[in-house]
Design an enzyme around this catalytic site. Structure first.
Site, short mmCIF file in Angstrom:
data_model
loop_
_atom_site.label_atom_id
_atom_site.label_comp_id
_atom_site.label_asym_id
_atom_site.label_seq_id
_atom_site.Cartn_x
_atom_site.Cartn_y
_atom_site.Cartn_z
N HIS A 160 0.83 -1.21 0.00
CA HIS A 160 0.00 0.00 0.00
C HIS A 160 0.87 1.27 0.00
CE1 HIS A 160 -3.32 -2.47 2.20
NE2 HIS A 160 -3.75 -2.23 0.97
N CYS A 247 -2.86 0.29 9.83
CA CYS A 247 -3.94 -0.59 9.36
C CYS A 247 -4.92 -0.96 10.46
CB CYS A 247 -3.38 -1.91 8.84
SG CYS A 247 -2.19 -1.74 7.54
N1 GLY Z 1 -2.94 -9.10 4.94
C1 GLY Z 1 -3.30 -7.77 4.68
C2 GLY Z 1 -3.73 -7.60 3.29
O1 GLY Z 1 -3.15 -8.24 2.42
O2 GLY Z 1 -4.63 -6.89 2.99
#
Ligand code: GLY
Length: 254
Positions: A160, A247
């Site tokens: 991300h 997150c």
């Molecule tokens: N394990 C976090 C994701 O891949 O979204």
């Protein structure tokens, strides 16, 4: 008052999505203890933590940041770039509907919240394996009436945008320039991670303090030498699930 929405760790976290990491055993009980310490840290920094019930069948559901973007004026319920994570939004939308008017990213758009970095009135959307131009364009249309500038920021080599860059002080970004180009963020100052710690750019800035993972001592030292006020937390078990500090919460003004 800041609200922090979190969610307990799923029993099935070991079946999480993995893109850049090899699968390793995850001790659910250790992950839950670390998650509780993270929540406690948020409480100590002045957040009211609202913990949503566990979603036993959704392995990645502890990573609530990916499900929504919450700004002062509205919330956008996102559509993940992976099918397995799309059902995570139902309970988040219910929780957020008490606080904000909701907008929804729809097909063919995809956006994971880990790809959304807001710095003042600019919202950067990572063009990653999870978020696409159609999703960013939908966000642009939702946010235009409120005066936000939405910009696409290509990322490479990581999951991300916020694996590569996060805000740690006013107009100051912690960055891994191997994963994102600093020229995407022209109005900002930068602190570079230690190159031996590629995952070290994800930090969580809350009420003037930066929550930072114990996993990256060299970058921690750089931040301390710069005078950044840190709270160190151990999220090593959650990191095995390719989830970072940001997150694990959705933080917004009540
Ligand atoms: N394990 C976090 C994701 O891949 O979204």
């Amino acid at each position: 008052m800041l609200i922090a929405i979190t969610r307990n760790v799923s029993d099935r976290i070991a079946y999480c999505e993995l893109t850049h990491l090899k699968r390793r055993p995850i001790d659910v009980s250790v992950a839950r203890t670390q998650h509780r310490s993270y929540e406690q840290c948020l409480i100590e920094l002045g957040c009211k933590v609202q913990t949503l019930p566990t979603e036993p069948d959704l392995p990645d559901s502890v990573f609530v940041e990916d499900t929504a973007v919450v700004l002062d004026e509205l919330a956008i319920i996102l559509r993940s770039g992976v099918e397995s994570r799309r059902a995570e939004t139902d309970s988040i939308a219910r929780a957020l509907s008490s606080y904000r008017q909701l907008f929804h990213i729809t097909d063919p758009g995809t956006v994971d919240g880990g790809d959304v970095l807001r710095v003042d009135r600019t919202v950067y959307v990572g063009m990653s394996g999870r978020s696409n131009k159609a999703g960013a364009e939908q966000m642009r249309q939702f946010l235009k009436p409120y005066g936000y500038d939405v910009r696409n920021a290509p990322v490479k080599g990581c999951l991300h945008l916020k694996s590569a860059v996060t805000q740690i002080a006013e107009q100051t970004l912690l960055i891994n320039r191997n994963w994102v180009d600093s020229e995407n963020f022209p109005a900002n100052k930068f602190i570079d991670i230690d190159p031996s710690e590629p995952y070290a750019a994800n930090a969580l800035w809350v009420n003037g303090t930066v929550i930072y993972p114990s996993l990256f001592p060299r970058t921690q030292r750089i931040l301390e030498e710069t005078g950044i006020k840190l709270r160190i937390v151990d999220v090593s078990e959650l990191a095995k699930a390719e989830g970072a500090l940001t997150c694990c919460s959705l933080i917004f003004e009540r």
